[in-house]
Enzyme design. Sequence first.
Site, PDB file in Angstrom:
ATOM      1  N   LYS A  25     -14.192   8.565  -5.479  1.00  0.00           N
ATOM      2  CA  LYS A  25     -15.047   8.980  -4.795  1.00  0.00           C
ATOM      3  C   LYS A  25     -15.911  10.868  -5.187  1.00  0.00           C
ATOM      4  O   LYS A  25     -16.552  10.624  -5.664  1.00  0.00           O
ATOM      5  CB  LYS A  25     -15.331   9.130  -3.290  1.00  0.00           C
ATOM      6  CG  LYS A  25     -14.960   7.722  -2.296  1.00  0.00           C
ATOM      7  CD  LYS A  25     -14.502   8.120  -0.651  1.00  0.00           C
ATOM      8  CE  LYS A  25     -13.629   7.027   0.260  1.00  0.00           C
ATOM      9  NZ  LYS A  25     -12.762   6.912   1.227  1.00  0.00           N
ATOM     10  N   LYS A  50      -8.999  13.866   3.899  1.00  0.00           N
ATOM     11  CA  LYS A  50      -8.355  12.925   3.907  1.00  0.00           C
ATOM     12  C   LYS A  50      -7.225  13.551   5.412  1.00  0.00           C
ATOM     13  O   LYS A  50      -7.254  14.525   5.355  1.00  0.00           O
ATOM     14  CB  LYS A  50      -7.016  12.989   2.578  1.00  0.00           C
ATOM     15  CG  LYS A  50      -7.121  13.962   1.673  1.00  0.00           C
ATOM     16  CD  LYS A  50      -4.872  14.124   0.750  1.00  0.00           C
ATOM     17  CE  LYS A  50      -6.262  14.437  -0.384  1.00  0.00           C
ATOM     18  NZ  LYS A  50      -5.965  12.704  -0.917  1.00  0.00           N
ATOM     19  N   ARG A  51      -6.069  11.824   5.405  1.00  0.00           N
ATOM     20  CA  ARG A  51      -5.213  12.065   6.485  1.00  0.00           C
ATOM     21  C   ARG A  51      -4.258  13.138   6.087  1.00  0.00           C
ATOM     22  O   ARG A  51      -4.069  12.999   4.951  1.00  0.00           O
ATOM     23  CB  ARG A  51      -4.500  10.957   6.680  1.00  0.00           C
ATOM     24  CG  ARG A  51      -5.421   9.618   7.922  1.00  0.00           C
ATOM     25  CD  ARG A  51      -6.077  10.039   9.336  1.00  0.00           C
ATOM     26  NE  ARG A  51      -4.780  10.354   9.553  1.00  0.00           N
ATOM     27  CZ  ARG A  51      -4.778   9.252  10.637  1.00  0.00           C
ATOM     28  NH1 ARG A  51      -5.505   8.173  10.714  1.00  0.00           N
ATOM     29  NH2 ARG A  51      -3.661   9.406  11.116  1.00  0.00           N
ATOM     30  N   HIS A  59       0.945  -1.532   0.563  1.00  0.00           N
ATOM     31  CA  HIS A  59       0.409  -0.043  -0.282  1.00  0.00           C
ATOM     32  C   HIS A  59       0.941   0.893   0.356  1.00  0.00           C
ATOM     33  O   HIS A  59       0.277   2.542  -0.148  1.00  0.00           O
ATOM     34  CB  HIS A  59      -1.101   0.344   1.233  1.00  0.00           C
ATOM     35  CG  HIS A  59      -2.166  -0.894   0.771  1.00  0.00           C
ATOM     36  ND1 HIS A  59      -3.297  -0.834   0.684  1.00  0.00           N
ATOM     37  CD2 HIS A  59      -2.142  -2.122   1.240  1.00  0.00           C
ATOM     38  CE1 HIS A  59      -4.566  -1.939   0.230  1.00  0.00           C
ATOM     39  NE2 HIS A  59      -3.705  -2.803   1.157  1.00  0.00           N
ATOM     40  N   THR A  89      -8.193   6.348  -2.880  1.00  0.00           N
ATOM     41  CA  THR A  89      -9.484   6.568  -3.571  1.00  0.00           C
ATOM     42  C   THR A  89      -9.755   7.226  -3.369  1.00  0.00           C
ATOM     43  O   THR A  89     -11.574   8.035  -3.768  1.00  0.00           O
ATOM     44  CB  THR A  89      -9.840   5.400  -2.336  1.00  0.00           C
ATOM     45  OG1 THR A  89      -9.909   5.357  -0.377  1.00  0.00           O
ATOM     46  CG2 THR A  89      -9.609   4.014  -2.417  1.00  0.00           C
ATOM     47  N   LYS A 148       1.175  14.131   1.324  1.00  0.00           N
ATOM     48  CA  LYS A 148      -0.426  14.494   0.604  1.00  0.00           C
ATOM     49  C   LYS A 148      -0.523  16.254   0.134  1.00  0.00           C
ATOM     50  O   LYS A 148      -1.454  16.642  -0.538  1.00  0.00           O
ATOM     51  CB  LYS A 148      -1.608  14.091   1.215  1.00  0.00           C
ATOM     52  CG  LYS A 148      -0.931  12.814   1.441  1.00  0.00           C
ATOM     53  CD  LYS A 148      -2.737  12.277   2.353  1.00  0.00           C
ATOM     54  CE  LYS A 148      -3.028  10.748   2.812  1.00  0.00           C
ATOM     55  NZ  LYS A 148      -3.779   9.956   1.618  1.00  0.00           N
TER      56      LYS A 148
HETATM   57  C1  LIG Z   1     -11.671   7.460   1.315  1.00  0.00           C
HETATM   58  C2  LIG Z   1     -11.034   8.093   2.669  1.00  0.00           C
HETATM   59  C3  LIG Z   1      -9.921   8.243   2.855  1.00  0.00           C
HETATM   60  C4  LIG Z   1      -8.621   7.774   1.889  1.00  0.00           C
HETATM   61  O1  LIG Z   1      -8.736   9.364   1.685  1.00  0.00           O
HETATM   62  P1  LIG Z   1      -7.747   9.671   0.019  1.00  0.00           P
HETATM   63  O2  LIG Z   1      -7.683  10.909  -0.179  1.00  0.00           O
HETATM   64  O3  LIG Z   1      -7.726   8.557  -0.606  1.00  0.00           O
HETATM   65  O4  LIG Z   1      -6.688   9.147   1.421  1.00  0.00           O
HETATM   66  C5  LIG Z   1      -9.275   8.121   4.387  1.00  0.00           C
HETATM   67  N1  LIG Z   1     -10.783   8.216   4.791  1.00  0.00           N
HETATM   68  C6  LIG Z   1     -11.867   8.364   4.906  1.00  0.00           C
HETATM   69  C7  LIG Z   1     -12.598   8.947   6.072  1.00  0.00           C
HETATM   70  C8  LIG Z   1     -11.923   7.797   3.875  1.00  0.00           C
HETATM   71  O5  LIG Z   1     -13.422   7.723   4.015  1.00  0.00           O
END
Ligand SMILES: *Cc1c(COP(=O)(O)O)cnc(C)c1O
Length: 847
Positions: free
Chosen positions: A681, A569-570, A378, A677, A575
């Site tokens: 979305k 995101k985190r 990952h 991911t 990032k």
């Molecule tokens: C989808 C999702 C992530 C992943 O987000 P990235 O932008 O791909 O890092 C992290 N936290 C939550 C709550 C999510 O639903």
Amino acid sequence: MATPQSDLDKRKQISVRGIAQVENVSNVKKTFNRHLHYTLVKDRNVSTPRDYYFALAHTVRDHLVSRWIRTQQHYYEKDPKRVYYLSLEYYMGRSLSNTMINLGIQSACDEALYQLGLDIEELEELEEDAGLGNGGLGRLAACFLDSMATLGMAAYGYGIRYEYGIFAQKIRNGEQVEEPDDWLRYGNPWEKARPEYMIPVNFYGRVEDTPKGKKWVDAQTVFAMPYDSPIPGYKNNVVNTMRLWSAKSPCNFNLQFFNDGDYIQAVLDRNLSENISRVLYPNDNFFEGKELRLKQEYFMCAATLQDIIRRYKSSKFGSSNPIRTSFDAFPEKVAIQLNDTHPSMAIPELMRIFLDLEGLTWAQAWSISTRVFAYTNHTVLPEALERWSVSMLEHILPRHLQIIYEINHHHLQNVAKKWPGDMGRMSRLSLIEEHGDKRVNMAHLCIVGSHAVNGVAAIHSEIIKRDIFRDFYELSPEKFQNKTNGITPRRWLLLCNPALSDAIAERIGEDWVVHLDELAKLKNLTKDAAFVRAVQTAKQENKMRLAKQLEEEYKVKVNPSSMFDIQVKRIHEYKRQLLNCMHIITQYNRIKANPGGSFVPRTIMIGGKAAPGYHTAKQIIRLICAVANVVNNDPIVGDRLKVIYLENYRVTLAERIIPAADLSEQISTAGTEASGTGNMKFMLNGALTIGTLDGANIEMMEEMGRENIFIFGMTVDEVEALKCRGYNAWDYYNSNPELRQCVDQIQNGFFSPNNPDQFKDLVNILMNHDRFFLFADYDSYIKCQDEVNELYLKPNEWAVKCIMNIASSGKFSSDRTIAQYGREIWGIEPSWEKLPAPHEPKDDEAK
Ligand SMILES: *Cc1c(COP(=O)(O)O)cnc(C)c1O
């Protein structure tokens, strides 16, 4: 509490949510009232909204039970190959709404609750998120469980039932404060404890040489108690199981203390061993190397493997020889997928079971084991790769360390055969890192112990072969694969965005829910003015809803016709939330320099949790909040620029925010985000992406066409070239006045007048040791943001690109991802066939 009729009508438009037949509605009402009475022990006079939520959850759960039992019976009778997904994280979010949707009873429940005078949406808000994950990796596991059930696979998710999930984030005085996530406080209606399947797990002790082989003795035992949760497929009557382990002391734990007379101490110490499943480690993409975490990982693997072997032995196939089980058929009946290296101790544990308990030879055990395991990588970030210290392993799992050494011995013999005398290669391929204090490289163990190794997006899978696992690729090229991540369209469109789901279903029907490629049909509708308007209207409704919530919860006024520019995101340096922040500051400076100018109004929202021990990430949050404070309170700016820090980003908040986004920020340094991911979305929900050519962004661009996405910055190859010739942030700083102004302001306390040194550390990183090259992409990012603004001024062109995004997102369904894992790794064909529906006893028949 009464639902406005208009809302109800809206939710009934689409039959994917089921048809509210009078009979179903009346059954739901009866069952609900029965649960309120017998399960919650309340009457309507004293019931709280939470009582109503639990009564509804139990009502919905009842609909699952027969399907769940029958699915498991079906698996027992047919004995198909089982897939075991092993993950230390499952970021499930809420279950109520998802379960109603997958069972097709949402409309019936809506109508029943309406008739009872209750607001179902208000009750849904009372469910705690199951936050047993940090971010993308944990959410991926949750999406995969949904897809495996929807594709009719005999799949099991195995993990840990953390008593405390990911912490709740509060923003206090512009800073992150963590609060424990006591999610089980009111009970979890979705889980069923199974004390009868409790399993012992050993730690510590030593290895004894006996005539019959090695024996692990003097170990301390902890029990693993399974809790099962149902995983319903989408309208196919399949209900799979997620089995999470909870640590329990054995009855006689520390009995010697009891004999010494310290009974109280003996009872208190029971709690200590139960700490194993107490709390999720809150690190995303970071390896901490703590003893308790190693125990968690092994605890999960040991309990799970015993369960898998028990199930194999009790299956028709495994039990054919009652004297001694043959494991020859094990690889035809079992596939085990390792979600990152976190469950990698499953490899030496299966070897230990085969060798020490089942009496197989090394050759037999290794041949079977390697055909069963597959490993998903990952991340390529070095600080995230698990490298457990040999001394810690020796202390906690002495037999496993021996087995790892033996695996390494056989492995290096193969290497020596292929490349005689190549000591450099031997050392690079070793499972043991010898320099400094000795460590086991768990990724190396996983690659050697698996028949398949995959990255999670095309570019990431290439980087793995070219860089971090290059030597392993040269040793066994046939193992390496790609499986581009995906998301479940049930939760990430149907559930979270009813407005857009309805607009789509009205034109192309409902097949897209299980065949997301069907969305491609929308490409024909970009010139259909009514459809374009419907998509715009859906987005506007979602934005208004979010604006209203932000106003209620944070007392901030947002302009719902401004562009909603969102990065959630985190929080992590790679990032590059700081790059986003630098764009905000630049935009602010431009408005201040030209107060009468016309600017495309933006509401920029950033959200995400920082690991509690990650100082730089916490500073990034402080900077964003400080910038927000200056920007939002400057009368010159007005509503042309607003900055909001979204507190406590989690699955449930994602479901509210993403449908309201106009612009999705996916701006990691090329080569650092394995897939992402979140990006998918947003695309599925009709936001446009501004992003780098990193992770799955690349494949998104390929699907939708270069003209439908805002791409900026360096490519992976350009980043590599920059690293080679040497990156000097000062060069960019000196040659770009807007960049210089922005950095100077952060440096000299413009955003932190009460503490001018507040952000000196951040600026020092940016100027002198920035591993992620923010300044190198700054200019390209700002110019790209200007193009975004220009397009936003043409709402129709913008909307057409939104439709092209939605219509091109079929590839990013986790159904596609899981079908590929099934065919290319697990040896399992997906099936869209339904199981027969169980006879549903009417409420009065059941009594
Ligand atoms: C989808 C999702 C992530 C992943 O987000 P990235 O932008 O791909 O890092 C992290 N936290 C939550 C709550 C999510 O639903």
